[in-house]
Design a protein around this motif. Structure first.
Motif, PDB file in Angstrom:
ATOM      1  N   THR A  20       0.859  -1.146   0.108  1.00 41.01           N
ATOM      2  CA  THR A  20       0.057  -0.201   0.034  1.00 41.01           C
ATOM      3  C   THR A  20       0.995   1.064   0.044  1.00 41.01           C
ATOM      4  OG1 THR A  20      -1.759  -1.143   1.168  1.00 41.01           O
ATOM      5  CG2 THR A  20      -1.862   1.284   1.312  1.00 41.01           C
ATOM      6  N   LEU A  21       0.709   2.399  -1.133  1.00 42.77           N
ATOM      7  CA  LEU A  21       1.544   3.351  -1.166  1.00 42.77           C
ATOM      8  C   LEU A  21       0.316   4.462  -0.727  1.00 42.77           C
ATOM      9  CD1 LEU A  21       3.074   2.774  -4.773  1.00 42.77           C
ATOM     10  CD2 LEU A  21       3.903   1.884  -2.348  1.00 42.77           C
ATOM     11  N   ARG A  22       1.120   5.296  -0.279  1.00 43.93           N
ATOM     12  CA  ARG A  22       0.080   6.702   0.263  1.00 43.93           C
ATOM     13  C   ARG A  22       0.590   7.960  -0.268  1.00 43.93           C
ATOM     14  NH1 ARG A  22       0.872   2.845   4.093  1.00 43.93           N
ATOM     15  NH2 ARG A  22      -0.975   1.895   4.917  1.00 43.93           N
ATOM     16  N   CYS A  23      -0.572   8.683  -0.331  1.00 50.34           N
ATOM     17  CA  CYS A  23      -0.241  10.213  -0.851  1.00 50.34           C
ATOM     18  C   CYS A  23      -1.050  11.182  -0.378  1.00 50.34           C
ATOM     19  CB  CYS A  23      -0.454   9.993  -2.454  1.00 50.34           C
ATOM     20  SG  CYS A  23      -0.308  11.732  -3.295  1.00 50.34           S
ATOM     21  N   LYS A  24      -0.580  12.169   0.341  1.00 49.36           N
ATOM     22  CA  LYS A  24      -1.216  13.591   0.776  1.00 49.36           C
ATOM     23  C   LYS A  24      -1.125  14.641  -0.342  1.00 49.36           C
ATOM     24  CE  LYS A  24      -1.434  16.753   4.420  1.00 49.36           C
ATOM     25  NZ  LYS A  24      -2.856  16.978   4.342  1.00 49.36           N
ATOM     26  N   PRO A  25      -1.912  15.106  -0.970  1.00 50.79           N
ATOM     27  CA  PRO A  25      -1.744  16.111  -2.036  1.00 50.79           C
ATOM     28  C   PRO A  25      -1.605  17.337  -1.527  1.00 50.79           C
ATOM     29  CG  PRO A  25      -4.138  15.606  -1.942  1.00 50.79           C
ATOM     30  CD  PRO A  25      -3.293  14.714  -1.109  1.00 50.79           C
ATOM     31  N   ILE A  26      -1.364  18.482  -2.369  1.00 53.50           N
ATOM     32  CA  ILE A  26      -1.246  19.936  -1.939  1.00 53.50           C
ATOM     33  C   ILE A  26      -2.627  20.140  -1.560  1.00 53.50           C
ATOM     34  CG2 ILE A  26      -0.588  21.967  -2.629  1.00 53.50           C
ATOM     35  CD1 ILE A  26       1.520  20.899  -4.349  1.00 53.50           C
ATOM     36  N   SER A  27      -2.760  20.819  -0.244  1.00 53.97           N
ATOM     37  CA  SER A  27      -4.076  21.366   0.173  1.00 53.97           C
ATOM     38  C   SER A  27      -4.519  22.395  -0.947  1.00 53.97           C
ATOM     39  CB  SER A  27      -3.786  21.973   1.522  1.00 53.97           C
ATOM     40  OG  SER A  27      -4.997  22.687   1.936  1.00 53.97           O
ATOM     41  N   GLY A  28      -5.889  21.994  -1.336  1.00 55.24           N
ATOM     42  CA  GLY A  28      -6.534  23.054  -2.169  1.00 55.24           C
ATOM     43  C   GLY A  28      -6.590  22.518  -3.550  1.00 55.24           C
ATOM     44  N   HIS A  29      -5.667  21.480  -4.052  1.00 59.44           N
ATOM     45  CA  HIS A  29      -5.804  21.097  -5.331  1.00 59.44           C
ATOM     46  C   HIS A  29      -6.755  19.992  -5.351  1.00 59.44           C
ATOM     47  CE1 HIS A  29      -1.319  21.688  -6.399  1.00 59.44           C
ATOM     48  NE2 HIS A  29      -2.088  22.710  -6.202  1.00 59.44           N
ATOM     49  N   ASN A  30      -7.638  20.083  -6.590  1.00 60.83           N
ATOM     50  CA  ASN A  30      -8.800  19.201  -6.816  1.00 60.83           C
ATOM     51  C   ASN A  30      -8.370  17.867  -7.668  1.00 60.83           C
ATOM     52  OD1 ASN A  30      -8.332  20.515  -9.165  1.00 60.83           O
ATOM     53  ND2 ASN A  30     -10.536  21.029  -9.129  1.00 60.83           N
ATOM     54  N   SER A  31      -7.111  17.713  -8.176  1.00 58.58           N
ATOM     55  CA  SER A  31      -7.152  16.597  -9.003  1.00 58.58           C
ATOM     56  C   SER A  31      -5.764  15.879  -8.484  1.00 58.58           C
ATOM     57  CB  SER A  31      -6.569  16.972 -10.479  1.00 58.58           C
ATOM     58  OG  SER A  31      -7.642  17.411 -11.140  1.00 58.58           O
ATOM     59  N   LEU A  32      -5.682  14.427  -8.617  1.00 62.94           N
ATOM     60  CA  LEU A  32      -4.504  13.724  -7.901  1.00 62.94           C
ATOM     61  C   LEU A  32      -4.330  12.697  -8.894  1.00 62.94           C
ATOM     62  CD1 LEU A  32      -3.854  12.385  -4.346  1.00 62.94           C
ATOM     63  CD2 LEU A  32      -4.021  10.765  -6.291  1.00 62.94           C
ATOM     64  N   PHE A  33      -2.911  12.511  -9.057  1.00 62.37           N
ATOM     65  CA  PHE A  33      -2.705  11.444 -10.253  1.00 62.37           C
ATOM     66  C   PHE A  33      -1.503  10.439  -9.409  1.00 62.37           C
ATOM     67  CE2 PHE A  33      -3.998  14.241 -13.667  1.00 62.37           C
ATOM     68  CZ  PHE A  33      -4.183  15.364 -13.045  1.00 62.37           C
ATOM     69  N   TRP A  34      -1.717   9.081 -10.056  1.00 64.25           N
ATOM     70  CA  TRP A  34      -0.848   8.170  -9.846  1.00 64.25           C
ATOM     71  C   TRP A  34       0.115   7.829 -10.915  1.00 64.25           C
ATOM     72  CZ3 TRP A  34       0.933   6.701  -5.167  1.00 64.25           C
ATOM     73  CH2 TRP A  34       0.116   6.879  -4.005  1.00 64.25           C
ATOM     74  N   TYR A  35       1.435   7.680 -11.008  1.00 60.78           N
ATOM     75  CA  TYR A  35       2.026   7.491 -12.060  1.00 60.78           C
ATOM     76  C   TYR A  35       3.285   6.223 -11.622  1.00 60.78           C
ATOM     77  CZ  TYR A  35       1.073  11.989 -14.465  1.00 60.78           C
ATOM     78  OH  TYR A  35       0.477  12.913 -15.253  1.00 60.78           O
ATOM     79  N   ARG A  36       3.715   5.557 -12.798  1.00 55.95           N
ATOM     80  CA  ARG A  36       4.810   4.481 -12.500  1.00 55.95           C
ATOM     81  C   ARG A  36       5.760   4.906 -13.540  1.00 55.95           C
ATOM     82  NH1 ARG A  36       3.427  -1.549 -13.403  1.00 55.95           N
ATOM     83  NH2 ARG A  36       2.909  -0.916 -15.688  1.00 55.95           N
ATOM     84  N   GLN A  37       7.166   5.040 -12.949  1.00 59.23           N
ATOM     85  CA  GLN A  37       8.242   5.140 -13.550  1.00 59.23           C
ATOM     86  C   GLN A  37       9.101   3.972 -13.748  1.00 59.23           C
ATOM     87  OE1 GLN A  37      10.879   8.725 -12.710  1.00 59.23           O
ATOM     88  NE2 GLN A  37      10.667   9.116 -14.740  1.00 59.23           N
ATOM     89  N   THR A  38       9.671   3.641 -14.876  1.00 56.96           N
ATOM     90  CA  THR A  38      10.624   2.618 -15.125  1.00 56.96           C
ATOM     91  C   THR A  38      11.568   3.051 -16.155  1.00 56.96           C
ATOM     92  OG1 THR A  38       9.168   1.402 -16.809  1.00 56.96           O
ATOM     93  CG2 THR A  38       9.100   0.772 -14.499  1.00 56.96           C
ATOM     94  N   MET A  39      12.898   2.389 -16.235  1.00 56.29           N
ATOM     95  CA  MET A  39      13.598   2.732 -17.247  1.00 56.29           C
ATOM     96  C   MET A  39      13.119   2.123 -18.738  1.00 56.29           C
ATOM     97  SD  MET A  39      16.542   4.248 -16.228  1.00 56.29           S
ATOM     98  CE  MET A  39      17.569   4.152 -17.542  1.00 56.29           C
ATOM     99  N   MET A  40      12.471   1.270 -18.751  1.00 58.14           N
ATOM    100  CA  MET A  40      11.932   0.796 -19.928  1.00 58.14           C
ATOM    101  C   MET A  40      10.812   1.561 -20.516  1.00 58.14           C
ATOM    102  SD  MET A  40      13.782  -1.586 -21.053  1.00 58.14           S
ATOM    103  CE  MET A  40      12.819  -2.308 -22.268  1.00 58.14           C
ATOM    104  N   ARG A  41       9.900   1.972 -19.540  1.00 59.87           N
ATOM    105  CA  ARG A  41       8.562   2.518 -20.102  1.00 59.87           C
ATOM    106  C   ARG A  41       8.423   4.004 -19.843  1.00 59.87           C
ATOM    107  NH1 ARG A  41       4.873  -1.577 -21.394  1.00 59.87           N
ATOM    108  NH2 ARG A  41       3.132  -0.267 -20.965  1.00 59.87           N
ATOM    109  N   GLY A  42       9.433   4.555 -19.007  1.00 60.01           N
ATOM    110  CA  GLY A  42       9.192   5.875 -18.752  1.00 60.01           C
ATOM    111  C   GLY A  42       8.103   6.249 -17.751  1.00 60.01           C
TER     112      GLY A  42
END
Lengths: 112, 112
Positions: A20-42
Motif C-alpha cells: 500500500t502506497l500513500r499520498c497526501k496532495p497539496i492542500s486546495g488541489h482538486n486533482s490527484l494522479f498516480w504514475y509509475r516510472q521505469t527505465m523501459m517505459r518511462g
C-alpha cells in the motif's frame, strides 16, 4: 506548503505480499494522479482523480492494482498480490485543474 | 492516441556549451505543453507551460518555445547544476481534466 507527501519512500517486499502506497496532495488541489516510472517505459499515468472521483483508470495494469481517494487530503494505491515486474518508482502528483501538476518525491518499490 | 517523442535521449555538454532539446508531439488538439526537470531520486519539477504556437517562456538559462508540431528547450551557457533529465508532456483538448502524456525524456549531463 509542504508539497505532495508520499509514504513510504522505499518499500521492499516479497512476491505475493500486499503493498500500500500513500499520498497526501497539496492542500486546495482538486486533482490527484498516480504514475509509475521505469527505465523501459518511462513515466506512465496509472489513474487520476478529480474531486475525489476516479476519472480515468485506463493505465491501471491489471486487477491486482487498485486506488482509492476517500477524501481530498489522502489517496492510496494498493497492489495485491505484488509481483517482481511491479518494481518501479511510483509517483503521486496533484494539481488545481487545469494547471500544472506537482509531483511528490516518489516511492521506490522493490518486489523480490 | 497522443504521441510525444523527445530527442536526443542523452546529451553531454561542456559547461558553457549551449544546446537545444526537442519535443515533437502528435495530438488532435493541444491544450498545453509542459516542461519538467527531474533530478535523480526525485520527482519531476515543473518548469514551464506553453499554450500556443509562437509562445516563449524563460527561466534563468532555460528558454522554451512552441510550434504547431514541436517544442524546444534551449539551454544557454549551461552549468553543471543544469544536469538533469528534462521531460515534456502534452495535454490534449479532448482529454478529461488535465491528464498529461509524457515523453521519454532527455538526460543532460553538463561537465565542468
Amino acid at each position: 506548503d509542504a508539497g505532495v507527501i508520499q509514504s513510504p519512500r522505499h518499500e521492499v517486499t516479497e512476491m505475493g505480499q500486499e503493498v500500500t502506497l500513500r499520498c497526501k496532495p497539496i492542500s486546495g488541489h482538486n486533482s490527484l494522479f498516480w504514475y509509475r516510472q521505469t527505465m523501459m517505459r518511462g513515466l506512465e499515468l496509472l489513474i487520476y482523480f478529480n474531486n475525489n472521483v476516479p476519472i480515468d483508470d485506463s493505465g491501471m495494469p491489471e486487477d491486482r492494482f487498485s486506488a482509492k481517494m476517500p477524501n481530498a487530503s489522502f489517496s492510496t494505491l494498493k497492489i495485491q498480490p505484488s509481483e517482481p515486474r511491479d518494481s518501479a518508482v511510483y509517483f503521486c502528483a496533484s494539481s488545481s485543474e487545469p494547471y500544472e501538476q506537482y509531483f511528490g518525491p516518489g516511492t521506490r518499490l522493490t518486489v523480490t | 492516441e497522443d504521441q510525444v517523442t523527445q530527442s536526443p535521449e542523452a546529451l553531454r555538454l561542456q559547461e558553457g556549451e549551449s544546446s537545444s532539446l526537442n519535443c515533437s508531439y502528435t495530438v488532435s488538439g493541444l491544450r498545453g505543453l509542459f516542461w519538467y526537470r527531474q533530478d535523480p531520486g526525485k520527482g519531476p519539477e515543473f518548469l514551464f507551460t506553453l499554450y500556443s504556437a509562437g509562445e516563449e517562456k524563460e527561466k534563468e538559462r532555460l528558454k522554451a518555445t512552441l510550434t504547431k508540431k514541436e517544442s524546444f528547450l534551449h539551454i544557454t551557457a549551461p552549468k553543471p547544476e543544469d544536469s538533469a533529465t528534462y521531460l515534456c508532456a502534452v495535454q490534449e483538448i479532448k482529454a478529461a481534466g488535465n491528464k498529461l502524456t509524457f515523453g521519454g525524456g532527455t538526460r543532460v549531463l553538463v561537465k565542468p
